[in-house]
Design a protein around this motif. Sequence first.
Motif, mmCIF file in Angstrom:
data_model
loop_
_atom_site.group_PDB
_atom_site.id
_atom_site.type_symbol
_atom_site.label_atom_id
_atom_site.label_comp_id
_atom_site.label_asym_id
_atom_site.label_seq_id
_atom_site.Cartn_x
_atom_site.Cartn_y
_atom_site.Cartn_z
ATOM 1 N N LEU A 57 0.771 -1.175 -0.034
ATOM 2 C CA LEU A 57 -0.035 0.017 0.054
ATOM 3 C C LEU A 57 0.915 1.221 0.129
ATOM 4 C CD1 LEU A 57 -2.702 -0.953 2.434
ATOM 5 C CD2 LEU A 57 -3.097 -0.532 0.185
ATOM 6 N N GLY A 58 1.950 1.129 0.628
ATOM 7 C CA GLY A 58 2.889 2.397 0.663
ATOM 8 C C GLY A 58 2.457 3.220 1.761
ATOM 9 N N PRO A 59 3.510 4.238 1.995
ATOM 10 C CA PRO A 59 3.353 5.237 3.161
ATOM 11 C C PRO A 59 2.334 6.288 2.944
ATOM 12 C CG PRO A 59 5.346 5.492 1.770
ATOM 13 C CD PRO A 59 4.899 4.391 1.363
ATOM 14 N N THR A 60 1.763 6.421 1.532
ATOM 15 C CA THR A 60 0.743 7.540 1.543
ATOM 16 C C THR A 60 -0.571 6.975 1.445
ATOM 17 O OG1 THR A 60 1.245 7.118 -1.053
ATOM 18 C CG2 THR A 60 2.427 8.975 -0.054
ATOM 19 N N ALA A 61 -0.601 5.563 1.651
ATOM 20 C CA ALA A 61 -2.019 5.114 1.720
ATOM 21 C C ALA A 61 -2.870 5.815 2.597
ATOM 22 C CB ALA A 61 -2.057 3.566 1.831
ATOM 23 N N ASN A 62 -4.264 6.084 2.185
ATOM 24 C CA ASN A 62 -5.165 6.475 3.172
ATOM 25 C C ASN A 62 -5.921 5.314 4.067
ATOM 26 O OD1 ASN A 62 -7.403 7.709 4.710
ATOM 27 N ND2 ASN A 62 -8.684 7.797 2.697
ATOM 28 N N VAL A 63 -5.536 5.215 5.243
ATOM 29 C CA VAL A 63 -5.809 4.144 6.100
ATOM 30 C C VAL A 63 -6.516 4.428 7.146
ATOM 31 C CG1 VAL A 63 -3.967 2.669 5.300
ATOM 32 C CG2 VAL A 63 -3.703 4.322 7.215
ATOM 33 N N ALA A 64 -6.888 5.879 7.522
ATOM 34 C CA ALA A 64 -7.756 6.151 8.709
ATOM 35 C C ALA A 64 -9.183 5.270 8.598
ATOM 36 C CB ALA A 64 -7.938 7.629 8.506
ATOM 37 N N PHE A 65 -9.539 5.138 7.354
ATOM 38 C CA PHE A 65 -10.918 4.777 7.379
ATOM 39 C C PHE A 65 -11.123 3.222 7.630
ATOM 40 C CE2 PHE A 65 -9.217 3.083 3.255
ATOM 41 C CZ PHE A 65 -10.120 2.200 2.985
ATOM 42 N N LEU A 66 -9.758 2.372 7.629
ATOM 43 C CA LEU A 66 -9.790 1.011 8.110
ATOM 44 C C LEU A 66 -9.943 1.224 9.726
ATOM 45 C CD1 LEU A 66 -6.780 -0.333 6.105
ATOM 46 C CD2 LEU A 66 -8.976 -0.710 5.854
ATOM 47 N N VAL A 67 -9.960 2.076 10.449
ATOM 48 C CA VAL A 67 -10.003 1.777 11.941
ATOM 49 C C VAL A 67 -11.535 1.988 12.125
ATOM 50 C CG1 VAL A 67 -9.841 2.976 14.156
ATOM 51 C CG2 VAL A 67 -7.775 2.650 12.539
ATOM 52 N N ALA A 68 -12.183 3.325 11.239
ATOM 53 C CA ALA A 68 -13.612 3.389 11.225
ATOM 54 C C ALA A 68 -14.183 2.029 10.893
ATOM 55 C CB ALA A 68 -13.984 4.328 10.337
ATOM 56 N N LEU A 69 -13.509 1.258 9.965
ATOM 57 C CA LEU A 69 -14.219 -0.007 9.376
ATOM 58 C C LEU A 69 -14.169 -1.041 10.577
ATOM 59 C CD1 LEU A 69 -15.477 -1.617 7.267
ATOM 60 C CD2 LEU A 69 -13.318 -1.726 6.244
ATOM 61 N N ALA A 70 -13.105 -1.057 11.131
ATOM 62 C CA ALA A 70 -12.960 -2.072 12.222
ATOM 63 C C ALA A 70 -14.041 -1.763 13.478
ATOM 64 C CB ALA A 70 -11.290 -2.073 12.923
#
Lengths: 514, 115
Positions: A400-413
């Motif tokens: 995914l690399g360092p620039t991936a937007n991952v904040a939504f994954l926490v919301a998803l969890a």
Amino acid sequence: MTTTLWMFAAFVLATLGITAWAAGRSRSTAGFFAADRQISAWQNGIAIAGDYMSAASFLGIAGIIAFQGYDGFLYSVGWLVAYLTVLLLVAEPLRNLGKYTMADVLAWRLRPRPVRAAAALATLTVGTFYMIAQMVGAGTLVALLLEGSGITYAQAVVGVGVLMVSYVVFGGMLATTWVQIVKAVLLMGGTLLISILVLARFDGSLVRFFDAIGQVTYTEQGVTVTRDFLTPGLRYRPPYGPLELVSLGLALIFGTAGLPHILVRFYTVPDAQAARRSVVWAMGIIGAFYVLTTFLGFGAATLVGRDTIAAHGGTNMSAPLLAKALGGEPLFAFVAAIAFATILAVVAGITISASTSFAHDFWVNVLHHDRELYPGEEVKVARITALVVGALAMGIAILLGPTANVAFLVALAFAVAASANLPVLVLALYWRRFTTMGAVCGLTTGLLASIGLILLGPSVMGARAWFPLENPGIVSIPLGFLGAIVGTLVRREPAAESAHAGLLWRAHTGAGAE
Amino acid sequence: MSGVPEGRGATATSPPSLAHLLSAKRRFLVPATLFFLTYYFALPVLVGYAPELMATKVWGNVNLAYLFALSQFGMAWGLAWLYVRRARRFDALAEELVRAAEARARAAEDAGARP
């Protein structure tokens, strides 16, 4: 720079020491999965706090408040109040009925194989999303915090991954618990110190501090603006802002009591009374921390400023940059080390809960009908799972690399935990008529609804989103309950109904608990 | 303890039963849960739908929105404290139930051993 490296090294050495000590002690199955149920209430309380206050809490919340003021503080409130759901409805019956996982509670009176398979799927989904989010965050942060040392994003991800897998594989639940405790103490110490220093900058006057929050100046689209950061509405504005707030609140309040890595912690204490006391300890620590995010977040907004933070790594760097402004390089190094400890402890907690679920629910119970083929199989499978989960998370995070937007994954969890896990957990405990079909339907509906709505929402589809909210909870949680209720009403399950009296007896008296 | 009447609890006249424990728990847990859900969701609802009201300054620059948010911490701690206090009574009742069940099981065993 070198100070930061030394502090990282000190934490790594200390935690590996703990792991070596734990490896010599936790040899049995209950030892590996539940630290022999010998963790005391206060220790477990601190460990729950350690498990819960992820990098998203420490770095993320400081960043959200620094950038969006009061609206960010609403996360802080929800993260504490959520523990009332855990305390009042879930912790004690869960402890009395189960052995190692949430699915134990469902399997108590429902047909074990289908419910365990569905519950394991939900647990692994929550675990994977949460873990990828933490790993990408970890890689970015470690690379940023150790800027100039030549450590790349990929190396940082591998480093974090190897450490977390080592804690779990060699030290099991005992090592993971103590890593959480060390991290929680460090985190609270650092937060308290920063809060005192922030207040000192305003001559110890809360009035002056809040006056400064009333006039925060920053640049917005090239124009310098001054805003009152204590006024709601910087992030959540009409038309969908208010709904988004309620939806977020629902995911937090109902999601926490369905997070697998929090639920497994209740099996590490001797009994339900200890489980109850540990929630109270956790609420004390977690609440104190989130009250202090006032100083972390608004402190960063007033003393460092949005513009400076944006120019030096973005929102997640708010707390470290505040530390630098307050105490120079040494305090920056200390806070960086805390952030590092935070990430490691949380990923270790998720790894052990995912491995436990796979080994205990899926491998031994679903595939082998509740029998180990040879002694120690369950633990061995869990260790292998931890290795696989670790390798997968590292691989995906690097891809995914360092620039991936991952904040939504926490919301998803949180959304999956609230929409899939919590409804079936509550119904299995409190609704006599609840059936296997209901549990499987509830778990799958909740899982699919939350994933689907996030994929169709603005986090993934941007402005062209079909579903207007980032947080799907307000729709997916009712759907999860609906799935469970409709699935139940299809057909009666007399065996499950007649076993409910036994469930109530054990859940509420603790007689016969593991 | 508090002024709640204990009429339906385990007394000398009525033998303790699981139903007593469950209804005692329900009498506390149902209102407590409804209360904290209402109190909590009032915050996002008011902040979302009545932002002007919530922006009212109360003390210096401190506004209603912040004070209400802060009060949630007090509410959560307070309710947790109340529950822990009340739960001692549930624990005592549960222990009594388990002892009674064990005594019954022993009696049945003794009866079985002497045919």
